[in-house]
Design an enzyme around this catalytic site. Structure first.
Site, PDB file in Angstrom:
ATOM      1  CE1 TYR A 194      -1.042   3.638   9.427  1.00 23.36           C
ATOM      2  CE2 TYR A 194      -0.203   2.871   7.344  1.00 23.36           C
ATOM      3  CZ  TYR A 194      -1.200   2.630   8.290  1.00 23.36           C
ATOM      4  OH  TYR A 194      -2.080   1.651   8.390  1.00 23.36           O
ATOM      5  CE  LYS A 239       3.432   3.104  13.336  1.00 20.25           C
ATOM      6  NZ  LYS A 239       4.207   2.856  11.978  1.00 20.25           N
ATOM      7  CG  HIS A 281      -1.973  -0.962   1.038  1.00 19.93           C
ATOM      8  ND1 HIS A 281      -3.191  -0.963   2.095  1.00 19.93           N
ATOM      9  CD2 HIS A 281      -2.155  -1.908   0.167  1.00 19.93           C
ATOM     10  CE1 HIS A 281      -3.992  -1.852   1.696  1.00 19.93           C
ATOM     11  NE2 HIS A 281      -3.435  -2.476   0.519  1.00 19.93           N
ATOM     12  N   PRO A 311      -4.052  -0.222  18.741  1.00 25.18           N
ATOM     13  CG  PRO A 311      -5.882  -1.437  18.179  1.00 25.18           C
ATOM     14  CD  PRO A 311      -5.230  -0.662  19.455  1.00 25.18           C
ATOM     15  CE1 TYR A 315      -5.715   3.440  11.251  1.00 25.42           C
ATOM     16  CE2 TYR A 315      -5.313   3.502   8.767  1.00 25.42           C
ATOM     17  CZ  TYR A 315      -5.146   2.821  10.228  1.00 25.42           C
ATOM     18  OH  TYR A 315      -4.224   2.127  10.161  1.00 25.42           O
TER      19      TYR A 315
END
Length: 401
Positions: free
Chosen positions: A390, A302, A78, A298, A206
């Site tokens: 990220y 990570k 991704h 979560p 998200y």
């Protein structure tokens, strides 16, 4: 390579999760003898559904140790993610901002690959060990003991690595007067499902919604992984499939554009959320790694990535010690790891507070959340901050380039 009946191994490892198995793999490649002790069965550890987003460097570590081939065949690369809020969805272009992306590949698949590699090379793993104990960690020869059926086994070690998770025995082996614990328990959990339905998006979504957070993730082109914010002690029986799909459709909304197909739910469960750090991560000859030392919510994806960072630092310190007697890496292990861990804790907390509904929030707080999301998705500087965290801070440099 030391077998389970050896009387001494250089590194005894408690726990066959990603941290323990990778730690065994790295020293193995340097000729350091390791023994892995696991309380669960092989089938259990290979079937546990956990995280599925690998940072750029985590994926590279797996390639470097020879267990990345299946990941590269079956995993999903991704280059971006979506933040959905206030009725719209905005994309963060991870690759454009950092030159990197992430790999979507389930933690249980990583475990399968590491177990297979260890068995193939003749490395020792004891599954279904009971009554595991660690002793004499302040001596030069700590002892690791366990029970196999009716037989009591033990080995002495040069070092012991506690990789047995939050509920394991390793952290409790550090004297209470030495150990410091920092913790925040969140007033919500995640209801997660694994569903036989194609993902409604090619990248993770998200979603911040007035009813609570939602996340669209995936495990393959045919299997979706989806989450809903819920009470930390939610009764899963109150969530029949129809209610789950209704909530997901509402919270993901325009972000999926009506593409969320309601397939068979293969698995469902509730996970409470906390931030947790234990310091120090080393006492005597015992070293903590992974969830034994830290837990992150979560939201930032990570948990396993932090464990890989710990293991890289520890493996290199062990290699240096056995090659030259240099103990500096072992002495500095805790400080080096904690520098990165606290940065990752900050990021995971930030993502969590930005996207979840807190019952105590006022209308002001909710407007602030929307403003923050708007800023993150319109400011290149703010988007870069999210993106570089990220895709992953450096694994073994305390967060520094």
């Amino acid at each position: 390579m030391a077998g389970p009946d050896a009387s001494h191994v250089q590194v005894g490892i408690v726990g066959a999760g990603p941290a323990g198995l990778l730690l065994a793999r790295l020293p193995d490649l340097a000729g350091i003898s390791c023994l892995v002790i696991e309380a669960r069965s092989r089938a259990h550890i290979e079937g546990r559904i956990r995280a599925g987003v690998l940072e750029h460097e985590t994926a590279q570590v797996l390639r470097d140790v020879g267990v990345g081939a299946r990941m590269d065949r079956e995993g999903l690369v991704h280059h971006g993610l979506h933040l959905a809020f206030d009725g719209e969805s905005r994309r963060i272009d991870l690759h454009a901002l950092t030159g990197k992306g992430v790999m979507v590949y389930g933690q249980h698949e990583v475990v399968k690959d590491l177990v297979a590699a260890r068995i193939e090379t003749g490395g020792a793993i004891v599954f279904e060990a009971t009554d595991v104990a660690i002793a004499d960690i302040e001596s030069a020869r700590p002892t690791l003991s366990w029970r196999e059926g009716e037989a009591r086994r033990s080995v002495t070690c040069d070092f012991v690595a506690g990789c047995d998770g939050f509920h394991g025995i390793s952290r409790g082996s550090i004297p209470a007067e030495v150990l410091r614990v920092f913790e925040r328990v969140y007033p919500f959990g995640w209801l997660g499902i694994l569903a036989r339905t194609p993902p409604a998006s090619e990248e993770l979504i998200y979603a911040r919604h007035e009813d609570g957070f939602a996340l669209l993730s995936m495990r393959s082109p045919e299997i979706s992984r989806l989450y809903l914010q819920c009470a930390p002690d939610e009764d899963i029986g109150r969530w029949p499939d129809a209610r789950i799909w209704e909530a997901l459709q509402a919270r993901l909304g325009a972000a999926v554009g009506g593409k969320l197909s309601e397939g068979e739910i293969l698995q469902k469960g509730v996970t409470a959320m906390r931030s947790f750090v234990a310091e120090p991560m080393r006492h005597g000859r015992l070293f903590l790694a992974g969830d034994a030392a830290h837990i992150v919510p979560p939201t930032g994806a990570k948990g396993m990535n932090l464990a890989v960072g710990d293991v890289r630092v520890l493996a290199r310190a062990l290699e240096r010690f056995y090659a030259s007697g240099d103990e500096s890496g072992l002495v500095g292990y805790s400080k080096t790891c904690l520098a990165r861990i606290w940065r990752v804790q900050r990021f995971s907390w930030w993502m969590t507070q930005m996207l979840h509904r807190f019952e105590e929030d006022t209308p002001f707080d909710r407007r602030r959340q929307l403003a923050e999301l708007d800023y993150v998705t319109t400011s290149p500087a703010a988007a870069t901050t999210l993106a570089e965290n990220y895709v992953g801070l450096p694994l073994d440099a305390g967060g520094h380039k």
